[in-house]
Design an enzyme around this catalytic site. Structure first.
Site, PDB file in Angstrom:
ATOM      1  N   SER A  50      -6.310   7.868  12.100  1.00 57.34           N
ATOM      2  CA  SER A  50      -6.795   6.995  13.175  1.00 57.34           C
ATOM      3  C   SER A  50      -6.103   7.280  14.512  1.00 57.34           C
ATOM      4  O   SER A  50      -6.509   6.737  15.542  1.00 57.34           O
ATOM      5  CB  SER A  50      -6.618   5.521  12.797  1.00 57.34           C
ATOM      6  OG  SER A  50      -5.257   5.218  12.554  1.00 57.34           O
ATOM      7  N   HIS A  51      -5.053   8.114  14.521  1.00 58.27           N
ATOM      8  CA  HIS A  51      -4.364   8.383  15.783  1.00 58.27           C
ATOM      9  C   HIS A  51      -4.170   9.867  16.073  1.00 58.27           C
ATOM     10  O   HIS A  51      -3.320  10.245  16.870  1.00 58.27           O
ATOM     11  CB  HIS A  51      -3.052   7.587  15.854  1.00 58.27           C
ATOM     12  CG  HIS A  51      -3.330   6.124  16.009  1.00 58.27           C
ATOM     13  ND1 HIS A  51      -3.630   5.320  14.936  1.00 58.27           N
ATOM     14  CD2 HIS A  51      -3.443   5.339  17.110  1.00 58.27           C
ATOM     15  CE1 HIS A  51      -3.897   4.098  15.369  1.00 58.27           C
ATOM     16  NE2 HIS A  51      -3.787   4.079  16.692  1.00 58.27           N
ATOM     17  N   HIS A 123      -0.386   3.132  25.766  1.00 56.85           N
ATOM     18  CA  HIS A 123      -0.018   3.721  24.463  1.00 56.85           C
ATOM     19  C   HIS A 123      -1.257   3.706  23.594  1.00 56.85           C
ATOM     20  O   HIS A 123      -1.780   2.648  23.275  1.00 56.85           O
ATOM     21  CB  HIS A 123       1.113   2.914  23.819  1.00 56.85           C
ATOM     22  CG  HIS A 123       1.915   3.690  22.821  1.00 56.85           C
ATOM     23  ND1 HIS A 123       1.359   4.176  21.653  1.00 56.85           N
ATOM     24  CD2 HIS A 123       3.212   4.072  22.805  1.00 56.85           C
ATOM     25  CE1 HIS A 123       2.308   4.817  20.966  1.00 56.85           C
ATOM     26  NE2 HIS A 123       3.442   4.774  21.649  1.00 56.85           N
ATOM     27  N   ASP A 181       6.082   2.535  10.098  1.00 54.25           N
ATOM     28  CA  ASP A 181       5.310   2.328  11.326  1.00 54.25           C
ATOM     29  C   ASP A 181       4.106   1.509  10.931  1.00 54.25           C
ATOM     30  O   ASP A 181       3.216   2.013  10.239  1.00 54.25           O
ATOM     31  CB  ASP A 181       4.886   3.697  11.887  1.00 54.25           C
ATOM     32  CG  ASP A 181       3.905   3.569  13.043  1.00 54.25           C
ATOM     33  OD1 ASP A 181       3.802   2.487  13.631  1.00 54.25           O
ATOM     34  OD2 ASP A 181       3.235   4.584  13.352  1.00 54.25           O
ATOM     35  N   ASP A 191      -8.543   2.098  12.460  1.00 52.51           N
ATOM     36  CA  ASP A 191      -9.037   2.193  11.082  1.00 52.51           C
ATOM     37  C   ASP A 191     -10.282   1.338  10.873  1.00 52.51           C
ATOM     38  O   ASP A 191     -11.108   1.648  10.009  1.00 52.51           O
ATOM     39  CB  ASP A 191      -7.923   1.830  10.094  1.00 52.51           C
ATOM     40  CG  ASP A 191      -6.896   2.951  10.006  1.00 52.51           C
ATOM     41  OD1 ASP A 191      -7.301   4.117   9.805  1.00 52.51           O
ATOM     42  OD2 ASP A 191      -5.695   2.679  10.173  1.00 52.51           O
ATOM     43  N   GLY A 309       6.691   6.497   4.861  1.00 52.06           N
ATOM     44  CA  GLY A 309       6.941   7.827   5.430  1.00 52.06           C
ATOM     45  C   GLY A 309       6.665   8.947   4.426  1.00 52.06           C
ATOM     46  O   GLY A 309       6.356  10.072   4.826  1.00 52.06           O
TER      47      GLY A 309
HETATM   48  P1  NDP Z   1      -0.396   1.655   7.233  1.00 53.03           P
HETATM   49  O1  NDP Z   1      -0.711   0.290   6.734  1.00 53.03           O
HETATM   50  O2  NDP Z   1      -1.218   2.779   6.753  1.00 53.03           O
HETATM   51  O3  NDP Z   1       1.127   2.022   6.897  1.00 53.03           O
HETATM   52  C1  NDP Z   1       2.166   1.213   7.360  1.00 53.03           C
HETATM   53  C2  NDP Z   1       3.494   1.738   6.858  1.00 53.03           C
HETATM   54  O4  NDP Z   1       3.606   1.448   5.468  1.00 53.03           O
HETATM   55  C3  NDP Z   1       3.659   3.259   6.983  1.00 53.03           C
HETATM   56  O5  NDP Z   1       4.982   3.516   7.316  1.00 53.03           O
HETATM   57  C4  NDP Z   1       3.299   3.758   5.584  1.00 53.03           C
HETATM   58  O6  NDP Z   1       3.930   4.983   5.249  1.00 53.03           O
HETATM   59  C5  NDP Z   1       3.825   2.635   4.713  1.00 53.03           C
HETATM   60  N1  NDP Z   1       3.094   2.497   3.464  1.00 53.03           N
HETATM   61  C6  NDP Z   1       1.759   2.494   3.294  1.00 53.03           C
HETATM   62  N2  NDP Z   1       1.470   2.289   2.000  1.00 53.03           N
HETATM   63  C7  NDP Z   1       2.642   2.168   1.346  1.00 53.03           C
HETATM   64  C8  NDP Z   1       3.009   1.953  -0.011  1.00 53.03           C
HETATM   65  N3  NDP Z   1       2.094   1.813  -0.959  1.00 53.03           N
HETATM   66  N4  NDP Z   1       4.317   1.909  -0.324  1.00 53.03           N
HETATM   67  C9  NDP Z   1       5.271   2.032   0.631  1.00 53.03           C
HETATM   68  N5  NDP Z   1       4.991   2.237   1.928  1.00 53.03           N
HETATM   69  C10 NDP Z   1       3.690   2.300   2.291  1.00 53.03           C
HETATM   70  O7  NDP Z   1      -0.365   1.676   8.839  1.00 53.03           O
HETATM   71  P2  NDP Z   1      -1.131   0.715   9.854  1.00 53.03           P
HETATM   72  O8  NDP Z   1      -2.542   0.705   9.458  1.00 53.03           O
HETATM   73  O9  NDP Z   1      -0.428  -0.565   9.964  1.00 53.03           O
HETATM   74  O10 NDP Z   1      -0.959   1.520  11.226  1.00 53.03           O
HETATM   75  C11 NDP Z   1      -1.572   2.797  11.372  1.00 53.03           C
HETATM   76  C12 NDP Z   1      -1.146   3.463  12.633  1.00 53.03           C
HETATM   77  O11 NDP Z   1      -1.756   2.838  13.743  1.00 53.03           O
HETATM   78  C13 NDP Z   1       0.358   3.441  12.915  1.00 53.03           C
HETATM   79  O12 NDP Z   1       0.786   4.748  13.173  1.00 53.03           O
HETATM   80  C14 NDP Z   1       0.486   2.585  14.162  1.00 53.03           C
HETATM   81  O13 NDP Z   1       1.547   2.953  15.030  1.00 53.03           O
HETATM   82  C15 NDP Z   1      -0.844   2.845  14.815  1.00 53.03           C
HETATM   83  N6  NDP Z   1      -1.151   1.761  15.761  1.00 53.03           N
HETATM   84  C16 NDP Z   1      -0.951   2.012  17.095  1.00 53.03           C
HETATM   85  C17 NDP Z   1      -1.183   1.003  18.001  1.00 53.03           C
HETATM   86  C18 NDP Z   1      -0.895   1.193  19.445  1.00 53.03           C
HETATM   87  O14 NDP Z   1      -1.021   0.236  20.207  1.00 53.03           O
HETATM   88  N7  NDP Z   1      -0.511   2.369  19.894  1.00 53.03           N
HETATM   89  C19 NDP Z   1      -1.676  -0.318  17.587  1.00 53.03           C
HETATM   90  C20 NDP Z   1      -1.791  -0.457  16.162  1.00 53.03           C
HETATM   91  C21 NDP Z   1      -1.557   0.570  15.285  1.00 53.03           C
HETATM   92  P3  NDP Z   1       3.139   6.389   5.462  1.00 53.03           P
HETATM   93  O15 NDP Z   1       3.177   6.633   6.939  1.00 53.03           O
HETATM   94  O16 NDP Z   1       3.917   7.393   4.676  1.00 53.03           O
HETATM   95  O17 NDP Z   1       1.753   6.179   4.930  1.00 53.03           O
HETATM   96  O1  PYC Z   2      -5.390   1.323  16.162  1.00 54.92           O
HETATM   97  O2  PYC Z   2      -4.998  -0.760  16.728  1.00 54.92           O
HETATM   98  C1  PYC Z   2      -5.032   0.452  16.994  1.00 54.92           C
HETATM   99  C2  PYC Z   2      -4.642   0.893  18.338  1.00 54.92           C
HETATM  100  C3  PYC Z   2      -4.577   0.169  19.479  1.00 54.92           C
HETATM  101  C4  PYC Z   2      -4.169   1.017  20.481  1.00 54.92           C
HETATM  102  C5  PYC Z   2      -3.996   2.248  19.935  1.00 54.92           C
HETATM  103  N1  PYC Z   2      -4.292   2.151  18.621  1.00 54.92           N
END
Ligand code: NDP
Ligand code: PYC
Length: 353
Positions: A50-51, A123, A181, A191, A309
Site C-alpha cells: 500500500s506504500h 507524508h 510500524d 489497504d 518486521g
Molecule cells: P500492518 O497491520 O500490516 O502491520 C503492523 C505491524 O504489525 C507491522 O510492523 C507488522 O510487521 C506487524 N505484524 C503484522 N502481523 C503480525 C503478526 N501476525 N505478528 C506479529 N507482528 C505482526 O500495518 P498497517 O496496516 O497498520 O500499516 C501499513 C502501512 O501503512 C505502515 O507502513 C504505515 O506506516 C502506513 N501508513 C502510513 C500513513 C501515513 O500517514 N504516512 C498512515 C497510515 C498508515 P511486518 O511489517 O513484518 O508485516
Molecule cells: O494508508 O492510511 C494510509 C495513508 C495515509 C497517508 C498515507 N498513507
C-alpha cells in the site's frame, strides 16, 4: 508477489532509478526525487504494497495540483540541546528528516535523547523507513505522523483523526532491528483502496458507510464513509496522542485542519511528524541490543513465532536475491511516466491559497 508470466523482476537499484526519473519529470528537485524514490522503492522491495509504487499516481496528481512543493528546501532550526525543528516549507517530510538527521543524531548521542519536530510537511509513505536506519546505528527511534481526517474517534459520529501510524525501532544483537510500524486505524487507508480495487470485503469493525452504519464494503468506506480506530477506545487514544505529538507539538496541521478542496488531485496530507531518538548507551541497560535479543528469544519461547518486521525482512531478502516482482503492465506504465510526463512542462508548484 509470486513471479509469473505477467510479472517482471527488477533490482531495487533499477526501480529506484526509474522512480527518481519519474519524480524529476514531474516537477521535484533532484534532492527530493532521490529521497522519495529510495523510500518508495524500499517499500516495494519489502512488500509494503500500500506504500510502494501503488502511491505513484497519488504523488504525481498531488504535484500537478500544486498542493505540495516538490522543490521545497527544508529549514532546519537548532531549538535546544535536545530539540530540532524543521519547517518542511510545504514539501515532503522525508527530505526534511534527511536534512535534520545528522544534527538529530549528534544531539541524541550527546544528551541521551533528542526530538525532531517536522511541520508544514506531507507524508504519503510507510513510516518504518523513518526509524529503521536509526536502530542500525544503535539508537532507539519512535516516529508519529498524522494524516487526513478519515477515522471516527471512539463513540463518535464524524471522521476527525487520520490513520495516524506509530513506528518504533530498536537495535538487536541477533539480527535486524526490531521494528513495528502500525496505523492506529483498524486498517490503513491505502489497504482499503487496494481491497476496493480487488473487490474484497473487509472484516467487521473496520469502518462505517456514509450513514455511519457498520460496513465490510471498502467502497462504502471510501464513498463518504470512514474508518474506525483499531482496538476501540485504546486505538482511539493512541490516535489522539499522534495528533498531539505530530501536529500540536510540531506546529503542523491536525488531520482535520487542512483544506485541499481547491487542489483537485491532491492526495498527500499536509500535517507534521515527530521523531524521538534515544541513545540506549546512556541508560542503565548497557547492552540494550542484547536485551532486545533476549526479549525476542523469550517471545519466541512463549509461542510468538513471528515478530513485527519479520515479514518485511523476509520479503527484502527475497527481493534482493531474485529481484522485485512487479506486474509487467504496471512497470510499462512507470517507464512511460519516466519518459514523458502527463503535462508538457514540469509542474511549477503554486503557492497555497
Ligand atoms: P500492518 O497491520 O500490516 O502491520 C503492523 C505491524 O504489525 C507491522 O510492523 C507488522 O510487521 C506487524 N505484524 C503484522 N502481523 C503480525 C503478526 N501476525 N505478528 C506479529 N507482528 C505482526 O500495518 P498497517 O496496516 O497498520 O500499516 C501499513 C502501512 O501503512 C505502515 O507502513 C504505515 O506506516 C502506513 N501508513 C502510513 C500513513 C501515513 O500517514 N504516512 C498512515 C497510515 C498508515 P511486518 O511489517 O513484518 O508485516
Ligand atoms: O494508508 O492510511 C494510509 C495513508 C495515509 C497517508 C498515507 N498513507
Amino acid at each position: 508477489m509470486p513471479h509469473s508470466a505477467g510479472t517482471s523482476l527488477v533490482s531495487c537499484a533499477e526501480l529506484q532509478a526509474l522512480l527518481t526519473q519519474i519524480f524529476l519529470r514531474h516537477g521535484t528537485s533532484a534532492e527530493v526525487a532521490a529521497v522519495l524514490a529510495a523510500n518508495c522503492a524500499s517499500a516495494q522491495r519489502d512488500g509494503a504494497e500500500s506504500h510502494g509504487i501503488f502511491r505513484i499516481p497519488g504523488y504525481l496528481s498531488t504535484l500537478a495540483s500544486g498542493w505540495v512543493n516538490g522543490q521545497a528546501v527544508p529549514q532546519v532550526q537548532d531549538v535546544a540541546p535536545g530539540y530540532v525543528a524543521v519547517d518542511a516549507c510545504n514539501g515532503f517530510a522525508q527530505p526534511a528528516l534527511q536534512a535534520a538527521r545528522g544534527l538529530l543524531i549528534d544531539k541524541a548521542r550527546r544528551n541521551g535523547i533528542a526530538l525532531l519536530a517536522i511541520r508544514n510537511s506531507h507524508h504519503f509513505a510507510a513510516l518504518w523507513p523513518d526509524v529503521e536506519p536509526f536502530a542500525r546505528e544503535g539508537l532507539v527511534a519512535l516516529a508519529f505522523v498524522n494524516s487526513m481526517a478519515c477515522v471516527v474517534p471512539t463513540g463518535g459520529h464524524k471522521a476527525l483523526f487520520g490513520t495516524n501510524p506509530i513506528a518504533f525501532a530498536a537495535p538487536r544483537t541477533g539480527g535486524d532491528p526490531l521494528v513495528f510500524d502500525l496505523a492506529t486505524s483498524a486498517i490503513a487507508h491505502g489497504d482499503v483502496q487496494i481491497a476496493a480495487r480487488a473487490g474484497h470485503t473487509l472484516p467487521e469493525g473496520y469502518g462505517v458507510d456514509c450513514h455511519g452504519q457498520p460496513t465490510c464494503d471498502p467502497a462504502a468506506i471510501l464513498d463518504g464513509g470512514a474508518l474506525l480506530p483499531f482496538g476501540g477506545y485504546k486505538g482511539s487514544a493512541l490516535s489522539m496522542m499522534v495528533e498531539l505529538l505530530a501536529a500540536a507539538l510540531t506546529g503542523g496541521n491536525f488531520s482535520f485542519d487542512f483544506d485541499w478542496s481547491q487542489h483537485p488531485g491532491a492526495k498527500t496530507p499536509r500535517t507534521g511528524e515527530l521523531l524521538i531518538v534515544i541513545d540506549p548507551g546512556k541508560g542503565a541497560g548497557h547492552n540494550f541490543a542484547q536485551r532486545t535479543e533476549t526479549l525476542v528469544q523469550q517471545m519466541r519461547a512463549a509461542g510468538q513465532a513471528r515478530q513485527p518486521g519479520d515479514r518485511r525482512y523476509q520479503q527484502r531478502a527475497e527481493s534482493e536475491r531474485h529481484g522485485i516482482a512487479i506486474d509487467s503492465e504496471e512497470l510499462a506504465r512507470l517507464r512511460g511516466l519516466a519518459a514523458a510526463p502527463w503535462f508538457s512542462e514540469p509542474a511549477v508548484p503554486r503557492p497555497l491559497a
